[in-house]
Design an enzyme around this catalytic site. Structure first.
Site, PDB file in Angstrom:
ATOM      1  N   LYS A   1     -31.361  39.778 -10.766  1.00 47.93           N
ATOM      2  CA  LYS A   1     -32.577  39.701 -11.572  1.00 47.93           C
ATOM      3  C   LYS A   1     -32.362  40.397 -12.918  1.00 47.93           C
ATOM      4  CE  LYS A   1     -35.401  39.312  -7.432  1.00 47.93           C
ATOM      5  NZ  LYS A   1     -36.312  39.897  -6.440  1.00 47.93           N
TER       6      LYS A   1
ATOM      7  N   ASP B   1     -44.474  39.113  -9.278  1.00 52.81           N
ATOM      8  CA  ASP B   1     -44.056  38.620  -7.963  1.00 52.81           C
ATOM      9  C   ASP B   1     -45.190  37.847  -7.282  1.00 52.81           C
ATOM     10  OD1 ASP B   1     -41.515  38.937  -6.836  1.00 52.81           O
ATOM     11  OD2 ASP B   1     -41.760  41.106  -6.654  1.00 52.81           O
TER      12      ASP B   1
ATOM     13  N   GLN C   1     -38.726  45.753  -5.408  1.00 55.49           N
ATOM     14  CA  GLN C   1     -37.950  44.958  -4.455  1.00 55.49           C
ATOM     15  C   GLN C   1     -38.349  45.317  -3.021  1.00 55.49           C
ATOM     16  OE1 GLN C   1     -36.013  42.431  -5.337  1.00 55.49           O
ATOM     17  NE2 GLN C   1     -35.409  41.931  -3.253  1.00 55.49           N
TER      18      GLN C   1
HETATM   19  N1  GUN Z   1     -37.558  40.537  -1.191  1.00 53.47           N
HETATM   20  C1  GUN Z   1     -37.221  39.288  -0.814  1.00 53.47           C
HETATM   21  N2  GUN Z   1     -37.706  38.387  -1.700  1.00 53.47           N
HETATM   22  C2  GUN Z   1     -38.367  39.090  -2.638  1.00 53.47           C
HETATM   23  C3  GUN Z   1     -39.066  38.716  -3.822  1.00 53.47           C
HETATM   24  O1  GUN Z   1     -39.220  37.543  -4.173  1.00 53.47           O
HETATM   25  N3  GUN Z   1     -39.597  39.752  -4.529  1.00 53.47           N
HETATM   26  C4  GUN Z   1     -39.483  41.044  -4.135  1.00 53.47           C
HETATM   27  N4  GUN Z   1     -40.056  41.969  -4.900  1.00 53.47           N
HETATM   28  N5  GUN Z   1     -38.844  41.416  -3.057  1.00 53.47           N
HETATM   29  C5  GUN Z   1     -38.287  40.445  -2.317  1.00 53.47           C
END
Ligand code: GUN
Length: 300
Positions: free
Chosen positions: A54, A121, A98
């Site tokens: 990311k 998100d 995350q």
């Molecule tokens: N963990 C697994 N997928 C995601 C996601 O799309 N965003 C976040 N913040 N954590 C995750």
């Protein structure tokens, strides 16, 4: 006949090029730079790798990128303080924590602390609620990526039998909800959600025109479980080993080699849904930057 392989990497790349151009324009015309902060707690290898991805994409698109790494034993209060700081920071338009978080942290409390207008998100209850009733909002990135993929390959979704395996808040619940909505151009499907309480999963998977799997079980779906010509969207990213060079060996929730002989189209792992998730996060952050600066956007 062998299935069409849905090249999520290429589709993601094309969208990223457009985002990059828009970022340059925003900078030149208005001196606006979209800002994203990622917050990573602990050292779970999968989470470390996702956040790295990311950050890399965010920087390559010209975003203002901040990376916060906290130790596994950090307190809930420390994370809340950090979120509060970025809620107030005008240079930041997107806050990503995350998941999963360590067990001593209340995940809901953390997500609820993020300003819904920076919740790129789409996990905050305000955004989840808006999504369910079909109001503009930040869509969660993986389901958003799946909508875009289905649209890009021209998959007929209206009236299709969609079967979703898994009911997580991140993938299963939102994608099921979005696909049943009267959304154009991708929506209006008949959706079934299967989970650990489902009596006969194969009964459902075999009648799916579009099968979406997000359960985290390596190669769970085999050719005998699907309908000939079905579109298979594999959301699973399972780490099943390590190469001698120390790189993770990944596979999806689908037995790709057998299923591709029978499916109409299929997403590979890696290179399918994964790159789309990261790309839609960038799209959400870009739209957020426009919203915070009073420009037309897709969020409100
Ligand atoms: N963990 C697994 N997928 C995601 C996601 O799309 N965003 C976040 N913040 N954590 C995750």
């Amino acid at each position: 006949m062998s299935a069409k392989i849905i090249d999520g990497k290429a589709i993601a790349q094309e969208i990223r090029e457009n985002i990059k151009k828009e970022v340059q324009e925003l900078k030149e015309k208005y001196n606006i730079v979209p800002g994203l902060v990622t917050i990573l707690v602990g050292e779970d290898p999968a989470s470390v790798s996702y956040v790295k991805g990311k950050q890399k994409v965010s920087q390559s698109l010209g975003f203002y990128s901040v990376e916060e790494k906290l130790p596994e034993n950090v307190s809930e209060n420390e994370i809340l303080k950090l979120i509060e700081k970025y809620n107030k920071d005008p240079k930041i338009h997107g806050i990503l924590v995350q998941l999963p978080l360590p067990r001593h942290i209340n995940e809901r409390k953390i997500i609820n602390a993020i300003d819904p207008k920076k919740d790129v998100d789409g996990f905050h209850p305000i955004n989840v609620g808006k999504m369910v009733i079909g109001e503009p909002c930040f869509l969660p990135c993986t389901p958003y990526g799946i909508l875009v993929l289905l649209g890009k390959i021209g998959c007929p979704v209206e009236g299709a039998e969609v079967v979703v395996l898994g009911r997580s808040n991140i993938v299963g619940k939102p994608i099921a909800n979005l696909l049943m909505q009267k959304r154009k151009p991708v929506g209006n499907a008949t959706v079934t959600v299967c989970h650990t309480g489902t009596k006969d999963i194969v009964f459902h998977t075999k009648r799916a025109d579009i099968l979406i799997i997000a359960i985290g079980k390596p190669k769970f779906i085999t050719a005998d479980m699907i309908k000939e010509g079905a579109v298979i969207i594999d959301v699973g990213i399972n780490r099943i080993g390590v190469t001698p060079e120390g790189k993770a060996i990944l596979c999806g929730d689908v037995d790709f080699e057998s299923v591709k002989q029978k499916a109409g189209a299929i997403t590979p792992v890696p290179g399918g849904v994964g790159p789309m998730t990261v790309t839609m996060l960038m799209k959400n952050t870009l739209e957020s930057a426009k919203m915070w600066n009073g420009l037309p956007n897709e969020i409100e």
